[in-house]
Design a protein around this motif. Sequence first.
Motif, PDB file in Angstrom:
ATOM      1  N   GLY A 135       0.986  -1.196  -0.244  1.00 42.34           N
ATOM      2  CA  GLY A 135      -0.123  -0.474  -0.172  1.00 42.34           C
ATOM      3  C   GLY A 135       0.815   1.044   0.177  1.00 42.34           C
ATOM      4  N   ASP A 136       0.383   2.159   0.922  1.00 41.35           N
ATOM      5  CA  ASP A 136       1.177   3.352   0.670  1.00 41.35           C
ATOM      6  C   ASP A 136       1.799   3.326   2.056  1.00 41.35           C
ATOM      7  N   SER A 137       2.671   2.098   2.972  1.00 39.30           N
ATOM      8  CA  SER A 137       3.521   2.286   3.566  1.00 39.30           C
ATOM      9  C   SER A 137       4.784   1.424   2.915  1.00 39.30           C
ATOM     10  N   ASP A 138       6.337   2.139   4.247  1.00 39.86           N
ATOM     11  CA  ASP A 138       7.406   2.482   3.498  1.00 39.86           C
ATOM     12  C   ASP A 138       7.856   0.981   3.367  1.00 39.86           C
ATOM     13  N   ALA A 139       8.796   0.767   2.245  1.00 45.43           N
ATOM     14  CA  ALA A 139       8.866  -0.584   1.763  1.00 45.43           C
ATOM     15  C   ALA A 139      10.594  -0.432   1.379  1.00 45.43           C
ATOM     16  N   PRO A 140      11.036  -0.498   2.797  1.00 49.89           N
ATOM     17  CA  PRO A 140      12.340  -0.729   2.206  1.00 49.89           C
ATOM     18  C   PRO A 140      12.779  -2.510   1.542  1.00 49.89           C
ATOM     19  N   ALA A 141      14.196  -2.626   0.770  1.00 45.84           N
ATOM     20  CA  ALA A 141      15.056  -3.174   0.501  1.00 45.84           C
ATOM     21  C   ALA A 141      15.366  -4.452   1.841  1.00 45.84           C
ATOM     22  N   ASP A 142      14.886  -5.639   0.981  1.00 46.32           N
ATOM     23  CA  ASP A 142      15.115  -6.869   1.583  1.00 46.32           C
ATOM     24  C   ASP A 142      17.387  -6.727   2.493  1.00 46.32           C
ATOM     25  N   ASP A 143      17.292  -7.527   2.871  1.00 48.30           N
ATOM     26  CA  ASP A 143      18.276  -8.404   3.489  1.00 48.30           C
ATOM     27  C   ASP A 143      18.802  -9.181   3.623  1.00 48.30           C
ATOM     28  N   ALA A 144      20.100  -9.159   3.016  1.00 52.32           N
ATOM     29  CA  ALA A 144      20.604 -10.501   2.819  1.00 52.32           C
ATOM     30  C   ALA A 144      19.938 -11.806   3.171  1.00 52.32           C
ATOM     31  N   ALA A 145      19.396 -12.160   4.526  1.00 43.79           N
ATOM     32  CA  ALA A 145      19.259 -13.034   5.609  1.00 43.79           C
ATOM     33  C   ALA A 145      17.510 -13.132   5.295  1.00 43.79           C
ATOM     34  N   HIS A 146      17.383 -12.412   5.020  1.00 48.41           N
ATOM     35  CA  HIS A 146      15.721 -12.226   4.824  1.00 48.41           C
ATOM     36  C   HIS A 146      14.556 -11.674   5.956  1.00 48.41           C
ATOM     37  N   THR A 147      15.042 -11.399   6.688  1.00 44.22           N
ATOM     38  CA  THR A 147      14.591 -10.574   8.231  1.00 44.22           C
ATOM     39  C   THR A 147      13.494  -9.654   8.241  1.00 44.22           C
ATOM     40  N   THR A 148      14.361  -8.489   6.775  1.00 44.29           N
ATOM     41  CA  THR A 148      13.753  -7.246   6.790  1.00 44.29           C
ATOM     42  C   THR A 148      11.896  -7.582   6.505  1.00 44.29           C
ATOM     43  N   TYR A 149      11.725  -8.492   5.696  1.00 44.96           N
ATOM     44  CA  TYR A 149      10.334  -8.976   5.734  1.00 44.96           C
ATOM     45  C   TYR A 149       9.799  -9.936   6.839  1.00 44.96           C
ATOM     46  N   SER A 150      10.889 -10.142   7.675  1.00 44.32           N
ATOM     47  CA  SER A 150      10.056 -11.561   8.762  1.00 44.32           C
ATOM     48  C   SER A 150       8.384 -11.167   9.648  1.00 44.32           C
ATOM     49  N   LYS A 151       8.534 -12.088   9.981  1.00 44.68           N
ATOM     50  CA  LYS A 151       6.514 -12.107  10.529  1.00 44.68           C
ATOM     51  C   LYS A 151       7.191 -11.290  11.757  1.00 44.68           C
ATOM     52  N   ARG A 152       7.899 -11.979  12.651  1.00 42.03           N
ATOM     53  CA  ARG A 152       8.946 -11.109  13.757  1.00 42.03           C
ATOM     54  C   ARG A 152       9.022  -9.792  13.796  1.00 42.03           C
ATOM     55  N   ARG A 153       9.559  -9.036  12.627  1.00 42.01           N
ATOM     56  CA  ARG A 153       9.682  -7.416  11.791  1.00 42.01           C
ATOM     57  C   ARG A 153       9.099  -6.613  11.744  1.00 42.01           C
TER      58      ARG A 153
END
Length: 295
Positions: A63-81
């Motif tokens: 949507g209209d929320s921020d969309a940061p780039a992913d990291d090598a460990a794929h934690t940026t879009y982890s459900k914990r984060r």
Amino acid sequence: MIDGFTNTRVDTGDVTLSVHRAGTGTPLILLHGYPQNHHCWAMVAPHFAQHFDTIVPDLRGYGDSDAPADDAAHTTYSKRRMAADIVGLMDALGLDRAHVIGHDRGARVAYRMALDHPDRLHRLGIIEIVPTGDFWDSWTADLALKAYHWTFLAQPAPLPERMIGADPAAYADWTLAQWTLEKSLKVFAPAALASYRAQMADPAHRHAMCADYRAGAFFDRQLDATSRKAGAQIAAPLHFLWAEGGFPAQTGDPLALWRKWAPQVTGNACRSGHFAIEENPEAVVSAFMNHLRGN
């Protein structure tokens, strides 16, 4: 916009989320899934807002929320984060606890929030998923063909991003239609469809949605396994709504899978495809209004 709701941007400490809000009473947070955003709640959120302080954020990357780039460990879009984003949103709004209902990816955020931040939830609603690790474990050839996006979107960047980018509107339309019971786009409001297509066409958000699935295939799956080994349980009363024509129905006994994760589980099926909120909004309102009231 959702009818009757105001829209603001809220700094959660890590990202800024676009948030729609209306109503008074106990806070209720509604979390959308893929490939959607807050628009999917447009038919049901006004009903909830008659009884609750109803808060509908766009998840990070949507949507209209921020969309940061992913990291090598794929934690940026982890459900914990992403769950931490919702806790940060609650902190920014001055909310101690809330009911949380999630659909699809939003439901994965919701149950991880219940595990990581149990003191922040009253009641939990899950629509049309089983836990990430359990879903991977239940794969058969037939389910793999139907849920191909789990492996396709998780491929290394930028392969899926570039392939979808060749015709993002067609990919969004195909995905949405194929997951409905009638294999049709007619259940989606024009404004919602336009938003979903625009989201898929934006390179940053398209990358974010792929990163969401990369997190699911790696970090989230491993985190679920760690939680299960530790005997983690969801303390909040949980109601699970699944669609007769959706993905969880093909895992055997989806309600039994949730009962391994939580001591207080109720559930029911409804006639719908994967997008129950838009395909059968009356069933969604009925199921969760009763649950939130403790019935």
